[in-house]
Design a protein around this motif. Structure first.
Motif, PDB file in Angstrom:
ATOM      1  N   ARG A   1       0.834  -1.199   0.000  1.00  0.00           N
ATOM      2  CA  ARG A   1       0.000   0.000   0.000  1.00  0.00           C
ATOM      3  C   ARG A   1       0.868   1.248   0.000  1.00  0.00           C
ATOM      4  O   ARG A   1       1.878   1.316   0.690  1.00  0.00           O
ATOM      5  CB  ARG A   1      -0.923  -0.005   1.216  1.00  0.00           C
ATOM      6  N   ASP A   2       0.480   2.222  -0.793  1.00  0.00           N
ATOM      7  CA  ASP A   2       1.163   3.509  -0.966  1.00  0.00           C
ATOM      8  C   ASP A   2       2.419   3.428  -1.827  1.00  0.00           C
ATOM      9  O   ASP A   2       3.072   4.440  -2.041  1.00  0.00           O
ATOM     10  CB  ASP A   2       1.489   4.183   0.374  1.00  0.00           C
ATOM     11  N   HIS A   3       2.778   2.244  -2.335  1.00  0.00           N
ATOM     12  CA  HIS A   3       3.886   2.161  -3.286  1.00  0.00           C
ATOM     13  C   HIS A   3       3.430   2.759  -4.619  1.00  0.00           C
ATOM     14  O   HIS A   3       2.240   2.786  -4.930  1.00  0.00           O
ATOM     15  CB  HIS A   3       4.313   0.702  -3.496  1.00  0.00           C
TER      16      HIS A   3
ATOM     17  N   SER B   1      -0.499   5.993  -6.591  1.00  0.00           N
ATOM     18  CA  SER B   1      -0.089   5.152  -5.468  1.00  0.00           C
ATOM     19  C   SER B   1      -1.099   4.035  -5.254  1.00  0.00           C
ATOM     20  O   SER B   1      -2.306   4.256  -5.342  1.00  0.00           O
ATOM     21  CB  SER B   1       0.007   5.978  -4.185  1.00  0.00           C
TER      22      SER B   1
ATOM     23  N   GLU C   1      -3.602   1.884  -3.543  1.00  0.00           N
ATOM     24  CA  GLU C   1      -4.500   2.093  -2.408  1.00  0.00           C
ATOM     25  C   GLU C   1      -5.112   0.777  -1.941  1.00  0.00           C
ATOM     26  O   GLU C   1      -5.281   0.554  -0.756  1.00  0.00           O
ATOM     27  CB  GLU C   1      -5.601   3.081  -2.814  1.00  0.00           C
TER      28      GLU C   1
ATOM     29  N   THR D   1      -4.598   5.578  -6.227  1.00  0.00           N
ATOM     30  CA  THR D   1      -4.887   6.960  -5.869  1.00  0.00           C
ATOM     31  C   THR D   1      -4.161   7.876  -6.844  1.00  0.00           C
ATOM     32  O   THR D   1      -2.945   7.774  -7.015  1.00  0.00           O
ATOM     33  CB  THR D   1      -4.428   7.262  -4.430  1.00  0.00           C
TER      34      THR D   1
END
Length: 116
Positions: free
Chosen positions: A11-13, A25, A27, A44
């Motif tokens: 997540r957020d990579h 990114s 999500e 995202t």
């Protein structure tokens, strides 16, 4: 391909296209309810004050230590159906996500995608 239960690790990579251009990114991951296999990534995108989540198929995706590379062009992903960052992909909106990528949606009652 990574297993859906490892989403917290990814997540957020960054999510990048085949050319390496950043799309957004990671999500969430949406699995196919028929197979429980990862099917789409929720990505995202947007400006900090106008973020939204769009969807990209995970077929032919590659996971690297700091990013997820998808097989779809950046602009196609950015033009895909999207939801607000606090929104939910409704069952009646799923077919439009598949249609955007010219993927078969399937038939039968019930949801096709489930968020993990």
């Amino acid at each position: 391909m990574f297993e859906a239960e490892n989403i917290r690790d990814w997540r957020d990579h960054d999510v990048v296209d085949a050319e390496g251009s950043k799309i957004g990114s990671l999500e969430s991951v949406y699995v196919d309810t028929a197979t429980d296999q990862p099917a789409f990534a929720g990505v995202t995108i947007g400006l900090p004050t106008r973020k939204r989540i769009t969807f990209v198929p995970l077929n032919k995706a590659v996971v690297a230590p700091s990013y997820l590379k998808v097989a779809w062009p950046k602009q196609l992903v950015k033009d895909a159906p999207s939801i607000d960052t606090d929104g939910e992909l409704l069952a009646e909106e799923e077919q439009a996500v598949f249609a955007h990528y010219k993927l078969e949606y399937g038939s039968g009652p019930g949801r096709r995608l489930a968020r993990r």
